[in-house]
Design a protein around this motif. Structure first.
Motif, PDB file in Angstrom:
ATOM      1  N   THR A  52      -3.214   2.053  -2.434  1.00 52.37           N
ATOM      2  CA  THR A  52      -4.470   1.336  -2.639  1.00 52.37           C
ATOM      3  C   THR A  52      -4.321  -0.127  -2.252  1.00 52.37           C
ATOM      4  OG1 THR A  52      -3.990   0.648  -4.900  1.00 52.37           O
ATOM      5  CG2 THR A  52      -4.909   2.856  -4.598  1.00 52.37           C
ATOM      6  N   SER A  53      -5.422  -0.845  -2.312  1.00 56.23           N
ATOM      7  CA  SER A  53      -5.385  -2.273  -2.005  1.00 56.23           C
ATOM      8  C   SER A  53      -4.557  -3.033  -3.039  1.00 56.23           C
ATOM      9  CB  SER A  53      -6.805  -2.841  -1.938  1.00 56.23           C
ATOM     10  OG  SER A  53      -7.491  -2.574  -3.147  1.00 56.23           O
ATOM     11  N   ALA A  54      -4.437  -2.480  -4.225  1.00 62.47           N
ATOM     12  CA  ALA A  54      -3.602  -3.081  -5.268  1.00 62.47           C
ATOM     13  C   ALA A  54      -2.148  -2.620  -5.153  1.00 62.47           C
ATOM     14  CB  ALA A  54      -4.157  -2.719  -6.641  1.00 62.47           C
ATOM     15  N   ARG A  55      -1.872  -1.873  -4.098  1.00 64.81           N
ATOM     16  CA  ARG A  55      -0.525  -1.349  -3.817  1.00 64.81           C
ATOM     17  C   ARG A  55      -0.065  -0.311  -4.827  1.00 64.81           C
ATOM     18  NH1 ARG A  55      -0.731  -6.077  -1.105  1.00 64.81           N
ATOM     19  NH2 ARG A  55       0.268  -6.123   0.943  1.00 64.81           N
ATOM     20  N   SER A  56      -1.006   0.323  -5.469  1.00 63.18           N
ATOM     21  CA  SER A  56      -0.676   1.493  -6.270  1.00 63.18           C
ATOM     22  C   SER A  56      -0.436   2.658  -5.320  1.00 63.18           C
ATOM     23  CB  SER A  56      -1.834   1.815  -7.214  1.00 63.18           C
ATOM     24  OG  SER A  56      -1.602   3.011  -7.904  1.00 63.18           O
ATOM     25  N   THR A  57       0.596   3.459  -5.591  1.00 69.05           N
ATOM     26  CA  THR A  57       0.959   4.540  -4.674  1.00 69.05           C
ATOM     27  C   THR A  57       0.950   5.894  -5.372  1.00 69.05           C
ATOM     28  OG1 THR A  57       3.314   4.217  -5.113  1.00 69.05           O
ATOM     29  CG2 THR A  57       2.386   3.023  -3.252  1.00 69.05           C
ATOM     30  N   PHE A  67      10.028   9.659   0.250  1.00 69.84           N
ATOM     31  CA  PHE A  67       9.153   8.870   1.122  1.00 69.84           C
ATOM     32  C   PHE A  67       8.598   7.676   0.351  1.00 69.84           C
ATOM     33  CE2 PHE A  67       7.596  12.451   4.206  1.00 69.84           C
ATOM     34  CZ  PHE A  67       8.924  12.807   4.434  1.00 69.84           C
ATOM     35  N   THR A  68       8.360   6.575   1.078  1.00 74.70           N
ATOM     36  CA  THR A  68       7.759   5.384   0.498  1.00 74.70           C
ATOM     37  C   THR A  68       6.658   4.877   1.419  1.00 74.70           C
ATOM     38  OG1 THR A  68       9.846   4.759  -0.559  1.00 74.70           O
ATOM     39  CG2 THR A  68       8.146   3.065  -0.371  1.00 74.70           C
ATOM     40  N   ILE A  69       5.451   4.773   0.868  1.00 74.43           N
ATOM     41  CA  ILE A  69       4.320   4.220   1.624  1.00 74.43           C
ATOM     42  C   ILE A  69       4.186   2.742   1.276  1.00 74.43           C
ATOM     43  CG2 ILE A  69       2.643   4.870  -0.160  1.00 74.43           C
ATOM     44  CD1 ILE A  69       0.620   5.398   2.096  1.00 74.43           C
ATOM     45  N   SER A  70       3.875   1.935   2.280  1.00 68.40           N
ATOM     46  CA  SER A  70       3.674   0.512   2.054  1.00 68.40           C
ATOM     47  C   SER A  70       2.662  -0.013   3.067  1.00 68.40           C
ATOM     48  CB  SER A  70       4.996  -0.250   2.159  1.00 68.40           C
ATOM     49  OG  SER A  70       5.553  -0.134   3.457  1.00 68.40           O
ATOM     50  N   ARG A  71       2.154  -1.197   2.786  1.00 67.82           N
ATOM     51  CA  ARG A  71       1.189  -1.809   3.694  1.00 67.82           C
ATOM     52  C   ARG A  71       1.475  -3.295   3.817  1.00 67.82           C
ATOM     53  NH1 ARG A  71      -4.495  -0.613   0.936  1.00 67.82           N
ATOM     54  NH2 ARG A  71      -5.319  -2.121   2.450  1.00 67.82           N
ATOM     55  N   ASP A  72       1.296  -3.831   5.016  1.00 72.13           N
ATOM     56  CA  ASP A  72       1.437  -5.258   5.273  1.00 72.13           C
ATOM     57  C   ASP A  72       0.074  -5.740   5.770  1.00 72.13           C
ATOM     58  OD1 ASP A  72       1.940  -7.814   6.241  1.00 72.13           O
ATOM     59  OD2 ASP A  72       3.951  -7.310   6.906  1.00 72.13           O
ATOM     60  N   ASN A  73      -0.702  -6.285   4.871  1.00 68.61           N
ATOM     61  CA  ASN A  73      -2.061  -6.704   5.243  1.00 68.61           C
ATOM     62  C   ASN A  73      -2.044  -7.820   6.288  1.00 68.61           C
ATOM     63  OD1 ASN A  73      -3.105  -4.805   3.482  1.00 68.61           O
ATOM     64  ND2 ASN A  73      -3.494  -6.284   1.845  1.00 68.61           N
ATOM     65  N   ALA A  74      -1.015  -8.656   6.249  1.00 72.94           N
ATOM     66  CA  ALA A  74      -0.933  -9.763   7.217  1.00 72.94           C
ATOM     67  C   ALA A  74      -0.740  -9.240   8.640  1.00 72.94           C
ATOM     68  CB  ALA A  74       0.204 -10.695   6.836  1.00 72.94           C
ATOM     69  N   LYS A  75      -0.082  -8.099   8.764  1.00 73.73           N
ATOM     70  CA  LYS A  75       0.157  -7.498  10.075  1.00 73.73           C
ATOM     71  C   LYS A  75      -0.804  -6.360  10.378  1.00 73.73           C
ATOM     72  CE  LYS A  75       5.088  -8.628  10.226  1.00 73.73           C
ATOM     73  NZ  LYS A  75       6.469  -8.090  10.371  1.00 73.73           N
ATOM     74  N   ASN A  76      -1.720  -6.091   9.459  1.00 72.05           N
ATOM     75  CA  ASN A  76      -2.669  -4.980   9.635  1.00 72.05           C
ATOM     76  C   ASN A  76      -1.943  -3.674   9.925  1.00 72.05           C
ATOM     77  OD1 ASN A  76      -4.790  -6.781   9.298  1.00 72.05           O
ATOM     78  ND2 ASN A  76      -4.910  -7.212  11.495  1.00 72.05           N
ATOM     79  N   THR A  77      -0.881  -3.429   9.181  1.00 73.87           N
ATOM     80  CA  THR A  77      -0.020  -2.274   9.455  1.00 73.87           C
ATOM     81  C   THR A  77       0.309  -1.517   8.177  1.00 73.87           C
ATOM     82  OG1 THR A  77       0.942  -3.409  11.363  1.00 73.87           O
ATOM     83  CG2 THR A  77       2.144  -1.510  10.501  1.00 73.87           C
ATOM     84  N   LEU A  78       0.287  -0.210   8.307  1.00 78.77           N
ATOM     85  CA  LEU A  78       0.684   0.707   7.238  1.00 78.77           C
ATOM     86  C   LEU A  78       2.015   1.337   7.649  1.00 78.77           C
ATOM     87  CD1 LEU A  78      -0.366   2.296   4.627  1.00 78.77           C
ATOM     88  CD2 LEU A  78      -1.141   4.023   6.264  1.00 78.77           C
ATOM     89  N   TYR A  79       2.860   1.600   6.662  1.00 74.71           N
ATOM     90  CA  TYR A  79       4.173   2.179   6.951  1.00 74.71           C
ATOM     91  C   TYR A  79       4.427   3.423   6.097  1.00 74.71           C
ATOM     92  CZ  TYR A  79       5.065  -2.473   8.887  1.00 74.71           C
ATOM     93  OH  TYR A  79       4.990  -3.642   9.604  1.00 74.71           O
TER      94      TYR A  79
END
Length: 116
Positions: A52-57, A67-79
């Motif tokens: 989520t936008s609050a980084r809840s996974t 597996f680990t999901i993450s997001r870098d909003n500054a780079k507009n990238t999901l991992y």
């Protein structure tokens, strides 16, 4: 509608690791939830993970702890960091927004093959 491009797939041996990336065409900071799905040969597409936008996974039981999901909003990238890979993880992996999932809009995906 945000456009997403997945990358980082490949061939890896069982027990190995890969990190998938998902580049967005615009800012993702306001997107409430982003997801990874996968589709194995001859099977239906299945949900893998959500952030989520609050980084809840949240994770499917089959990948939890590996597996680990993450997001870098500054780079507009999901991992998606994938460790301890198994042959049953072999699939085409797709990133998406929940909005696009509801609309049935999907990108090209990236192929992950786990084999010795």
């Amino acid at each position: 509608q945000v456009q997403l491009v997945e990358s980082g797939g490949g061939l890896v041996q069982p027990g190995g690791s890969l990190r998938l990336s998902c580049a967005a065409s615009e800012s993702i900071s306001s997107i409430s939830a982003m997801v990874w799905y996968r589709q194995a040969p001859g099977k239906q597409r299945e949900w893998v993970a959500t952030i989520t936008s609050a980084r809840s996974t949240n994770y499917a039981d089959s990948v939890k702890g590996r597996f680990t999901i993450s997001r870098d909003n500054a780079k507009n990238t999901l991992y998606l960091q994938m460790n301890s890979l198994k042959p049953e993880d072999t699939a085409v992996y797709y990133c998406n927004t929940l909005g696009n999932v509801v609309l049935g809009s999907w990108g090209q995906g990236t192929q992950v093959t786990v084999s010795s």
